[in-house]
Design an enzyme around this catalytic site. Sequence first.
Site, mmCIF file in Angstrom:
data_model
loop_
_atom_site.group_PDB
_atom_site.id
_atom_site.type_symbol
_atom_site.label_atom_id
_atom_site.label_comp_id
_atom_site.label_asym_id
_atom_site.label_seq_id
_atom_site.Cartn_x
_atom_site.Cartn_y
_atom_site.Cartn_z
ATOM 1 C CE LYS A 166 -2.306 1.518 -0.490
ATOM 2 N NZ LYS A 166 -1.985 1.719 -1.914
ATOM 3 C CG ASP A 191 1.279 0.576 -2.709
ATOM 4 O OD1 ASP A 191 2.155 1.152 -3.387
ATOM 5 O OD2 ASP A 191 0.068 0.589 -3.020
ATOM 6 C CD GLU A 216 1.684 -1.811 -5.393
ATOM 7 O OE1 GLU A 216 0.812 -1.360 -6.151
ATOM 8 O OE2 GLU A 216 1.425 -2.498 -4.382
ATOM 9 C CG ASP A 241 0.278 0.165 -8.863
ATOM 10 O OD1 ASP A 241 -0.402 0.103 -9.907
ATOM 11 O OD2 ASP A 241 -0.224 0.390 -7.754
ATOM 12 C CE LYS A 265 -3.353 -0.888 -8.848
ATOM 13 N NZ LYS A 265 -3.232 0.311 -7.996
#
Length: 372
Positions: A166, A191, A216, A241, A265
């Site tokens: 992250k 991300d 991401e 995402d 997702k």
Amino acid sequence: MASFTVEEICLHRLQIPLKQPFSTHLQTVETRESIILEMIDTSGEIGLGECVAFSSPWYTEETIQTCMDALINWLIPPLLNQTFHHPSEVLNKLQFVKGNRMAKATIDSASWDLFARKQEKPLWHVIGGVEKSVEAGIVLTGKVNDELFQRVAKAADIGYKRVKIKIDRSTDPVAVKHLVQRFPNMLFYGDANGLFHELGIEQLLAFDEAKLTLIEQPFLEDDWDLHREATKQMMTPIALDESIRSVEDVERMIAQRAGDIIVLKPGRVGGITPSLAIHTLARQHQYPVWIGGMIELGISKAHNLALATLPQVSLPGDFSASDHFWEKDIVSPPIIVEHGAIQPTPGAGIGYTINDQQLTSYTITKKNFDSI
């Protein structure tokens, strides 16, 4: 084809502590709420679904409470005593309810599991997947320091093929570059969860030197122009995402060239049915896909594993073992990672059943609906 008639639906609202906090620049999650849905047909066969919304609207506008309200008041009643010849018919039945994709995904996924179980076939086979190992990947949060290096080394020893880190305001792209260089056989995703909406594209461009496999969601969900500009300027592929909430979002991404990779997702786009439509689009336009996770339990992860066997899913997704987030998962058998991969189950449907003891221990409320 195996039609099914919905005789009963049971909701379990759960609360489960994580083994350790999961932190991003948006939120820290220490306890996970969830909803497990059992769809029972007149033969007694059960299909399982899981709601992956969070307790508060920090990640999506839907929450566990709004999903409970939608399921109880609007989505479940029209399905009782109804016969369906194919799972895609279930969402068609619920078109009168606008939005609420995460609540709908709970139902849609359960209907696909039930449909596959009625045929005594694995879900991955029913949806057109290929029998292949699903490469596993984990998410590690925290600063890029010696501790994180040690955690990556441990993941590599276990056999994980991919680590996602992250990115927050303190993340140094030079430190990330050293991390990538230290583990040349590991894929690294970065991300951002929309962070560069505030920091700006120049700070994003600095991460191009880190040589990540991909970055991401650098900008917010509707920052389409910024994502298109980043895709044009950066050598590092951009994966969208949070921007991918529907089939229409994928169409927009492709038309505007606002990203290189699709993060799918299922729990956010409405379930298996729209996920298959997104996969078809990706295959037509040759966009790589990987399956994203939502700190989910084994029911949702099993559905995601089935989707990961589809041919256009070419990058390792958010697939960790059952004991990564939880002391004890609710599925039996537990999901395990061997040699860096998870094998498709040969069992019918998602191939996993509920561990009733664990389900009971996590349940805070339960509600049944039947057709009588």
